[in-house]
Design an enzyme around this catalytic site. Structure first.
Site, PDB file in Angstrom:
ATOM      1  N   ASN A 275      -3.767   4.695  10.785  1.00  0.00           N
ATOM      2  CA  ASN A 275      -2.808   3.860  10.067  1.00  0.00           C
ATOM      3  C   ASN A 275      -2.384   4.634   8.825  1.00  0.00           C
ATOM      4  O   ASN A 275      -3.122   4.703   7.840  1.00  0.00           O
ATOM      5  CB  ASN A 275      -3.482   2.530   9.697  1.00  0.00           C
ATOM      6  CG  ASN A 275      -2.544   1.596   8.948  1.00  0.00           C
ATOM      7  OD1 ASN A 275      -1.402   1.952   8.650  1.00  0.00           O
ATOM      8  ND2 ASN A 275      -3.030   0.411   8.642  1.00  0.00           N
TER       9      ASN A 275
ATOM     10  N   HIS B 295      -1.723 -15.733   8.695  1.00  0.00           N
ATOM     11  CA  HIS B 295      -2.325 -14.496   8.207  1.00  0.00           C
ATOM     12  C   HIS B 295      -2.152 -14.509   6.691  1.00  0.00           C
ATOM     13  O   HIS B 295      -1.061 -14.264   6.168  1.00  0.00           O
ATOM     14  CB  HIS B 295      -1.641 -13.271   8.835  1.00  0.00           C
ATOM     15  CG  HIS B 295      -2.217 -11.977   8.362  1.00  0.00           C
ATOM     16  ND1 HIS B 295      -2.895 -11.105   9.186  1.00  0.00           N
ATOM     17  CD2 HIS B 295      -2.256 -11.411   7.132  1.00  0.00           C
ATOM     18  CE1 HIS B 295      -3.317 -10.070   8.487  1.00  0.00           C
ATOM     19  NE2 HIS B 295      -2.919 -10.233   7.222  1.00  0.00           N
TER      20      HIS B 295
ATOM     21  N   GLY C 149      -0.674  -9.456   1.868  1.00  0.00           N
ATOM     22  CA  GLY C 149       0.585  -9.893   2.492  1.00  0.00           C
ATOM     23  C   GLY C 149       0.287 -11.148   3.296  1.00  0.00           C
ATOM     24  O   GLY C 149      -0.818 -11.284   3.823  1.00  0.00           O
TER      25      GLY C 149
ATOM     26  N   HIS D 243       3.124  -8.150  10.800  1.00  0.00           N
ATOM     27  CA  HIS D 243       1.748  -8.609  11.098  1.00  0.00           C
ATOM     28  C   HIS D 243       1.609  -9.004  12.573  1.00  0.00           C
ATOM     29  O   HIS D 243       0.719  -9.777  12.933  1.00  0.00           O
ATOM     30  CB  HIS D 243       1.353  -9.846  10.263  1.00  0.00           C
ATOM     31  CG  HIS D 243       1.100  -9.576   8.821  1.00  0.00           C
ATOM     32  ND1 HIS D 243       1.283 -10.545   7.855  1.00  0.00           N
ATOM     33  CD2 HIS D 243       0.647  -8.476   8.172  1.00  0.00           C
ATOM     34  CE1 HIS D 243       0.977 -10.044   6.663  1.00  0.00           C
ATOM     35  NE2 HIS D 243       0.588  -8.789   6.834  1.00  0.00           N
TER      36      HIS D 243
ATOM     37  N   ARG E 147      -0.750   2.810  14.265  1.00  0.00           N
ATOM     38  CA  ARG E 147      -0.034   1.623  13.811  1.00  0.00           C
ATOM     39  C   ARG E 147       1.346   2.087  13.350  1.00  0.00           C
ATOM     40  O   ARG E 147       1.458   2.982  12.512  1.00  0.00           O
ATOM     41  CB  ARG E 147      -0.776   0.984  12.644  1.00  0.00           C
ATOM     42  CG  ARG E 147       0.001  -0.160  12.081  1.00  0.00           C
ATOM     43  CD  ARG E 147      -0.653  -0.749  10.850  1.00  0.00           C
ATOM     44  NE  ARG E 147       0.164  -1.842  10.366  1.00  0.00           N
ATOM     45  CZ  ARG E 147       0.393  -2.077   9.084  1.00  0.00           C
ATOM     46  NH1 ARG E 147      -0.141  -1.318   8.153  1.00  0.00           N
ATOM     47  NH2 ARG E 147       1.147  -3.082   8.720  1.00  0.00           N
TER      48      ARG E 147
ATOM     49  N   ARG F 148       4.319 -10.341  -3.625  1.00  0.00           N
ATOM     50  CA  ARG F 148       5.684 -10.595  -3.128  1.00  0.00           C
ATOM     51  C   ARG F 148       6.042 -12.058  -3.322  1.00  0.00           C
ATOM     52  O   ARG F 148       5.198 -12.947  -3.164  1.00  0.00           O
ATOM     53  CB  ARG F 148       5.806 -10.254  -1.644  1.00  0.00           C
ATOM     54  CG  ARG F 148       5.667  -8.787  -1.332  1.00  0.00           C
ATOM     55  CD  ARG F 148       6.018  -8.512   0.126  1.00  0.00           C
ATOM     56  NE  ARG F 148       5.522  -7.217   0.535  1.00  0.00           N
ATOM     57  CZ  ARG F 148       4.631  -7.028   1.509  1.00  0.00           C
ATOM     58  NH1 ARG F 148       4.170  -8.050   2.206  1.00  0.00           N
ATOM     59  NH2 ARG F 148       4.231  -5.818   1.814  1.00  0.00           N
TER      60      ARG F 148
ATOM     61  N   GLU G 218      -6.917  -5.694  13.898  1.00  0.00           N
ATOM     62  CA  GLU G 218      -5.767  -4.932  14.389  1.00  0.00           C
ATOM     63  C   GLU G 218      -6.201  -3.602  15.012  1.00  0.00           C
ATOM     64  O   GLU G 218      -5.627  -3.166  16.010  1.00  0.00           O
ATOM     65  CB  GLU G 218      -4.774  -4.703  13.251  1.00  0.00           C
ATOM     66  CG  GLU G 218      -4.114  -6.002  12.818  1.00  0.00           C
ATOM     67  CD  GLU G 218      -3.523  -5.939  11.423  1.00  0.00           C
ATOM     68  OE1 GLU G 218      -2.311  -5.767  11.316  1.00  0.00           O
ATOM     69  OE2 GLU G 218      -4.282  -6.072  10.437  1.00  0.00           O
TER      70      GLU G 218
ATOM     71  N   ASN H 185     -11.841 -15.855   4.291  1.00  0.00           N
ATOM     72  CA  ASN H 185     -12.930 -15.958   3.309  1.00  0.00           C
ATOM     73  C   ASN H 185     -12.855 -17.129   2.340  1.00  0.00           C
ATOM     74  O   ASN H 185     -13.865 -17.485   1.740  1.00  0.00           O
ATOM     75  CB  ASN H 185     -12.983 -14.674   2.472  1.00  0.00           C
ATOM     76  CG  ASN H 185     -13.375 -13.480   3.307  1.00  0.00           C
ATOM     77  OD1 ASN H 185     -14.483 -13.432   3.821  1.00  0.00           O
ATOM     78  ND2 ASN H 185     -12.462 -12.546   3.470  1.00  0.00           N
TER      79      ASN H 185
ATOM     80  N   GLY I  51      -3.400 -12.751   3.514  1.00  0.00           N
ATOM     81  CA  GLY I  51      -4.112 -11.641   2.875  1.00  0.00           C
ATOM     82  C   GLY I  51      -3.329 -11.275   1.635  1.00  0.00           C
ATOM     83  O   GLY I  51      -2.763 -12.154   0.970  1.00  0.00           O
TER      84      GLY I  51
ATOM     85  N   GLY J  30      -7.603 -11.682   4.645  1.00  0.00           N
ATOM     86  CA  GLY J  30      -8.640 -11.735   3.597  1.00  0.00           C
ATOM     87  C   GLY J  30      -8.842 -13.118   2.996  1.00  0.00           C
ATOM     88  O   GLY J  30      -9.975 -13.580   2.821  1.00  0.00           O
ATOM     89  N   ILE J  31      -7.754 -13.812   2.683  1.00  0.00           N
ATOM     90  CA  ILE J  31      -7.862 -15.149   2.097  1.00  0.00           C
ATOM     91  C   ILE J  31      -8.202 -16.171   3.178  1.00  0.00           C
ATOM     92  O   ILE J  31      -9.114 -16.990   3.032  1.00  0.00           O
ATOM     93  CB  ILE J  31      -6.552 -15.541   1.373  1.00  0.00           C
ATOM     94  CG1 ILE J  31      -6.258 -14.546   0.235  1.00  0.00           C
ATOM     95  CG2 ILE J  31      -6.625 -16.970   0.851  1.00  0.00           C
ATOM     96  CD1 ILE J  31      -4.882 -14.714  -0.411  1.00  0.00           C
ATOM     97  N   GLY J  32      -7.484 -16.105   4.287  1.00  0.00           N
ATOM     98  CA  GLY J  32      -7.686 -17.070   5.376  1.00  0.00           C
ATOM     99  C   GLY J  32      -9.099 -17.029   5.945  1.00  0.00           C
ATOM    100  O   GLY J  32      -9.649 -18.049   6.342  1.00  0.00           O
TER     101      GLY J  32
HETATM  102  P1  AMP Z   1      -6.221  -8.492   3.130  1.00  0.00           P
HETATM  103  O1  AMP Z   1      -4.875  -8.032   2.665  1.00  0.00           O
HETATM  104  O2  AMP Z   1      -6.193  -9.238   4.415  1.00  0.00           O
HETATM  105  O3  AMP Z   1      -7.266  -7.423   3.090  1.00  0.00           O
HETATM  106  O4  AMP Z   1      -6.687  -9.587   2.063  1.00  0.00           O
HETATM  107  C1  AMP Z   1      -6.929  -9.187   0.736  1.00  0.00           C
HETATM  108  C2  AMP Z   1      -6.991 -10.410  -0.131  1.00  0.00           C
HETATM  109  O5  AMP Z   1      -7.947 -11.338   0.377  1.00  0.00           O
HETATM  110  C3  AMP Z   1      -7.486 -10.069  -1.523  1.00  0.00           C
HETATM  111  O6  AMP Z   1      -6.433  -9.703  -2.335  1.00  0.00           O
HETATM  112  C4  AMP Z   1      -8.111 -11.351  -1.990  1.00  0.00           C
HETATM  113  O7  AMP Z   1      -7.134 -12.060  -2.694  1.00  0.00           O
HETATM  114  C5  AMP Z   1      -8.427 -12.126  -0.715  1.00  0.00           C
HETATM  115  N1  AMP Z   1      -9.850 -12.426  -0.557  1.00  0.00           N
HETATM  116  C6  AMP Z   1     -10.836 -11.661  -0.017  1.00  0.00           C
HETATM  117  N2  AMP Z   1     -12.026 -12.319  -0.082  1.00  0.00           N
HETATM  118  C7  AMP Z   1     -11.794 -13.511  -0.669  1.00  0.00           C
HETATM  119  C8  AMP Z   1     -12.593 -14.635  -1.008  1.00  0.00           C
HETATM  120  N3  AMP Z   1     -13.892 -14.673  -0.775  1.00  0.00           N
HETATM  121  N4  AMP Z   1     -11.988 -15.688  -1.599  1.00  0.00           N
HETATM  122  C9  AMP Z   1     -10.665 -15.679  -1.848  1.00  0.00           C
HETATM  123  N5  AMP Z   1      -9.865 -14.661  -1.550  1.00  0.00           N
HETATM  124  C10 AMP Z   1     -10.400 -13.586  -0.961  1.00  0.00           C
END
Ligand code: AMP
Length: 405
Positions: free
Chosen positions: A7, A208, A212, A180, A91, A241, A386, A336, A210, A332-334
């Protein structure tokens, strides 16, 4: 077969080596061998590499370009017992209307990726550099391209066209492409596997979330709408964004701030979203911490807007699909953040979502249902992968096997 997944980003090169085969795919037993990230390519770069189950090693090393970064990776692989690379999966961000599936790379595919470069000027040229570098480093080794946009090529015209002069589409290919796609497709595939459903029975909305963020409405297993548009700027509020906004704002800000349009666009991409509203951070963890302690200024407001926008899109997609069976969180957010999932789901009691609060609170980066068994509209967490899908597509293409999703 050992597939090297690459990637290539603006100044980064991520890799993972995955051992897979039709048998391993069927048994869901693909083997993750090692992975790594190189950041800061073009100067003193930071390379982090790890073998599966072992600690990460990092070092600084001068790497002038993607070719040098790939040579670093290839040398590390050889020195660590992973000299065998049977295929490379890349990718690729934009496949335009040319690619509705992953493709084995040949001259025609390379021309196609080049032809889409004006749609993703920051990404496709970098992806191409990665492809050229790896075909030189691994001559004769088959290479495949897996496109972020491909899964959304099933969008119907009424969903992908903007209501602008039609010749903007016919002359300049102005339309919704969505991104995505590999993530949404993987998550839909896992949902089907968990629920033991056929593709045609898969009616879900995938979120999704994160750095993004995008959402996809998946009806009968196919993407029928998605929130990112011609570029990844449209749709949900994201880390930096803006997501949706009135396009009239661009000229107002450009003239009042005496800013060139590119600078306004830059602010919408890099200084907006959670960061723009909170003035603190684009990291949801940080904002949640600040908001909890009540000293976060606009952190709580940023979170509120983030969840509100997600709920609005959920409602819109439920209407577009005529109802769905499940909503699935990833990214990441979804994956965690239980509080964010709860705030999005809690607004959806009217649509039949009954959140299992205890289950939701416990789930972090694992596959799980987070709604009660009685919930009319289920909610799930399914971590995205991915790299795995890229490796599997690569193997299937080489062996001429039709992919099932
Ligand atoms: P990604 O782009 O999918 O890697 O997601 C990254 C984002 O996930 C980070 O900028 C965080 O804001 C969020 N993230 C990761 N872990 C947590 C958590 N335990 N609680 C809230 N947000 C999280």
């Amino acid at each position: 077969m050992n597939v090297l997944v690459l990637n290539a980003g603006s100044s980064t090169l991520k890799f993972e080596l995955i051992r897979t085969s039709p048998e391993l795919i069927a048994a869901d037993q693909d083997e993750r061998l090692c992975r790594g990230t190189i950041e800061g390519i073009g100067g003193e770069a930071r390379a982090s590499v790890e073998k599966s189950g072992q600690a990460k090693n990092s070092e600084s090393v001068p790497l002038a370009d993607v070719t040098a970064a790939l040579e670093y990776i290839a040398t590390w692989l050889s020195a660590n017992g992973f000299a065998e690379v049977n295929a490379v999966g890349h990718r690729v961000v934009h496949g335009g209307e040319l690619f509705s599936q992953s493709a084995l790379i040949d001259d025609g595919v390379l021309d196609g990726i080049r032809a889409c470069a004006d749609l993703a000027p920051l990404h496709n040229p970098k992806n191409l550099e990665g492809i050229v570098a790896s075909s030189k480093r691994y001559p004769g080794v088959p290479q495949a391209a897996v496109f972020d946009t491909a899964f959304h090529q099933t969008l119907p015209e009424h969903a992908f066209l903007y209501a602008v002069p039609y010749d903007w589409y016919s002359r300049h290919r102005v339309r919704r492409y969505g991104f995505h796609g590999t993530s949404h497709r993987y998550v839909a595939h896992r949902y089907r596997a968990v629920r033991k459903l056929a593709r045609e029975q898969t009616n879900i909305i995938t979120l999704h979330l994160g750095n993004g963020c995008s959402m996809a409405a998946i009806k009968a297993g196919r993407s029928i709408d998605t929130s990112m548009g011609m570029t990844p700027l449209e749709g949900l509020m994201m880390g930096t964004r803006s997501g949706d906004l009135d396009p009239g704002i661009l000229s107002v800000v450009a003239s009042r701030e005496n800013m060139p349009l590119e600078q306004v666009e830059n602010a919408l991409n890099f200084k907006s979203g959670l960061l723009g509203i909170s003035g603190l951070s684009n990291d949801m963890r940080e904002l949640q911490k600040q908001a909890e302690h009540g000293n976060g200024g606009r952190a709580a407001l940023a979170i509120e807007i983030f969840c509100y926008r997600a709920r609005k899109y959920l409602g819109a997609y439920l209407a577009a699909m005529g109802g769905a069976d499940a909503i699935v969180f990833t990214g990441g957010i979804g994956e965690n953040s239980a509080p964010i999932r709860a705030r999005i789901c809690e607004g959806f009691g009217w649509a039949g979502v009954a959140l299992d609060r205890a289950a939701n609170a416990q789930v972090r980066a694992t596959e799980a249902r987070i709604s009660t068994p009685e919930s009319k509209l289920s909610a799930y967490v399914i971590p995205t992968d991915e790299e795995l899908l890229i490796a599997r597509d690569t193997v299937r293409l080489i062996l001429g096997i039709q992919h099932p999703s």
